[in-house]
Design an enzyme around this catalytic site. Structure first.
Site, mmCIF file in Angstrom:
data_model
loop_
_atom_site.group_PDB
_atom_site.id
_atom_site.type_symbol
_atom_site.label_atom_id
_atom_site.label_comp_id
_atom_site.label_asym_id
_atom_site.label_seq_id
_atom_site.Cartn_x
_atom_site.Cartn_y
_atom_site.Cartn_z
ATOM 1 N N ASP A 36 9.175 2.849 -0.375
ATOM 2 C CA ASP A 36 8.151 3.496 0.432
ATOM 3 C C ASP A 36 8.426 3.104 1.884
ATOM 4 O OD1 ASP A 36 5.981 4.286 1.861
ATOM 5 O OD2 ASP A 36 4.478 3.521 0.452
ATOM 6 N N LYS B 124 4.264 9.244 8.630
ATOM 7 C CA LYS B 124 3.944 8.709 9.955
ATOM 8 C C LYS B 124 4.915 9.168 11.055
ATOM 9 C CE LYS B 124 0.871 5.233 8.216
ATOM 10 N NZ LYS B 124 0.886 4.482 6.994
ATOM 11 N N TYR C 227 0.857 -1.182 0.000
ATOM 12 C CA TYR C 227 0.000 0.000 0.000
ATOM 13 C C TYR C 227 0.890 1.228 0.000
ATOM 14 C CZ TYR C 227 -3.301 3.549 1.729
ATOM 15 O OH TYR C 227 -4.068 4.681 1.888
HETATM 16 C C1 LIG Z 1 0.255 4.924 5.644
HETATM 17 C C2 LIG Z 1 1.056 4.627 4.443
HETATM 18 C C3 LIG Z 1 1.095 5.502 3.343
HETATM 19 C C4 LIG Z 1 0.201 6.707 3.231
HETATM 20 O O1 LIG Z 1 0.460 7.671 4.195
HETATM 21 P P1 LIG Z 1 -0.730 8.706 4.569
HETATM 22 O O2 LIG Z 1 -0.065 9.668 5.491
HETATM 23 O O3 LIG Z 1 -1.797 7.874 5.200
HETATM 24 O O4 LIG Z 1 -1.165 9.332 3.292
HETATM 25 C C5 LIG Z 1 1.969 5.229 2.308
HETATM 26 N N1 LIG Z 1 2.753 4.140 2.336
HETATM 27 C C6 LIG Z 1 2.747 3.273 3.367
HETATM 28 C C7 LIG Z 1 3.672 2.115 3.362
HETATM 29 C C8 LIG Z 1 1.876 3.471 4.436
HETATM 30 O O5 LIG Z 1 1.817 2.567 5.425
#
Ligand SMILES: *Cc1c(COP(=O)(O)O)cnc(C)c1O
Length: 424
Positions: A236, A264, A141
């Protein structure tokens, strides 16, 4: 108002009553509790209940909730004004910390969310290479970016529509999805599309279908193939960034991406994202280069203050060995209970991350994750919740340990875990 009434009334004016789908408890059943206050390892609900929290705001609360050093930094920042619309010193401080801590971060740009960060990485990879195709892995994701919301793990899986409505087929066609940990599929994809690939985006430890450790050599092979074909490797690290090591998974696995998305943890609990990477690529962004990217509140002084304080805590006293020890304790306790009960479980972990799969076999990719029992997870979740322990409200999400979880918290949590397994 109690949680029940708040949820009922919210549903009338907020779709599903929530501002992010997985909070609605759809995949575990029942109704979400509303939180009125959080402190350390605990959430306090509007119904007077108290939970030991292993969701930690989905990652940001690495030091627990309402950490005094982060609160102090925030209060100091608030007293100087909440948004300037000009560059400010806090942005430079934040960028310097990321530059110092994340190996690939020669240059850094702040955003307001992880989604904006991955979206910008994709645009930048396309702008820099002059190519259109993006490769991603099933179950990873990357936020709700159009090009990346294809076979995207947790939220989407929970609701049984892995491909969101509203994404043009012509755009989705430019995204190729591969199974994670599958060397052969990777080689074949590069043989077929190598020269068309702008970038490959991956969560180096996929953490949105439960936690999936990469097989030995997988990330290294990915790095080699990207280099050979001139495609950019995008990590990511929105979750892994400061959760598995101070330098992220790229440091832990010694694999250097070209670009990296963060989020985060780096906001210390405020809304933040960032992307960083090689200087020659990052200089393709406006105002130095032709790839446009912007944000009215990007680099917001409150978010920078909270994030800088959180990263400062990491530098002051590295929490990762302790986090690993505590996650291991939970994994061992749950494994022992499952064994006693005769239930097959897999509990992968990495430092502050762990997840529970009710599965006979180790989980290697999305397909094997999907073979886990959602029914058992659902019962386990409610068993834990009724015993005062809050774990991820979906079998496809992971749990987070914080530095604020004390051994006493873990005594209580492990007892709740074991009882909940025995009650299955
Ligand atoms: C949470 C998450 C995102 C998106 O971040 P948001 O601040 O919710 O837009 C992207 N990549 C990963 C791996 C995530 O866990």
């Amino acid at each position: 108002m109690d949680s029940r009434e708040l949820f009922e009334r919210s549903k009338e004016i907020i779709p599903g009553g929530v501002n992010s789908p997985v909070r609605a408890f759809k995949s575990v059943g029942g109704e979400p509790f509303f939180t009125s206050r959080a402190s350390g390892s605990r959430l306090f609900s509007c119904d007077g209940a108290e939970y030991i929290d292993f969701v930690c705001s989905w990652g940001p609360a690495l030091f627990g909730h309402d950490h005094p050093a982060i609160r102090k930094a925030l209060l100091e920042a608030v007293s100087k004004g909440t948004s300037f619309g000009t560059p400010c010193p806090a942005e430079f401080e934040m960028a310097s910390l990321i530059h110092e801590m994340i190996p690939c971060a020669q240059m850094v740009r702040m955003t307001n969310s992880g989604t904006e960060a991955t979206m910008s990485c994709v645009r930048l990879a396309r702008g820099f290479t002059g190519r259109d195709r993006i490769i991603k892995f099933a179950g990873c994701y990357h936020g709700h970016v159009d090009s990346l919301l294809v076979k995207a793990g947790s939220g989407a899986l929970t609701f049984g529509n892995p491909d969101s409505a509203g994404i043009p087929a012509d755009l989705a066609r430019l995204t190729t999805v591969l199974p994670f940990n599958d060397f052969q599929a990777l080689e074949e994809c590069f043989d077929k599309f190598g020269e068309q690939i702008a970038g490959v985006i991956v969560e180096p430890y996929p953490a949105n279908v439960g936690l999936i450790p990469p097989e030995q050599g997988f990330l290294t092979r990915l790095r080699q193939l990207c280099s050979k074909f001139g495609a950019l490797l995008i990590f990511d690290e929105v979750i892994t960034g400061f959760r598995v090591a101070a330098g992220g998974a790229q440091k832990r696995e010694s694999v250097m991406p070209d670009l990296c998305a963060l989020g985060k943890i780096i906001g210390g609990g405020l809304p933040v994202g960032a992307f960083c990477g090689r200087r020659d690529i990052m200089e393709y962004i406006a105002p130095v280069g032709p790839v446009y990217q912007a944000g009215t509140l990007s680099g917001n002084p409150l978010a920078m203050a909270a994030g800088t304080a959180a990263l400062g805590l990491i530098l002051e006293n590295s929490p990762y060995a302790e986090l690993e020890r505590k996650s291991r304790r939970v994994a061992d306790a749950v494994s022992a209970a499952a064994k006693h009960k005769g239930i097959a479980m897999q509990i992968p972990m990495a430092a502050s991350l762990f997840s529970f799969f009710f599965n006979e076999n180790p989980v290697k990719n999305l397909d094997s994750a999907m073979k886990s029992s959602s029914a058992l997870y659902k019962k386990f979740f409610h068993g834990c919740l009724s015993r005062g322990v809050y774990i991820a409200p979906s079998p496809f999400e992971i749990c987070f340990m914080s530095a604020a979880h004390s051994d006493k918290d873990l005594d209580a949590a492990c007892e709740a875990f074991s009882e909940s397994i025995m009650a299955l």
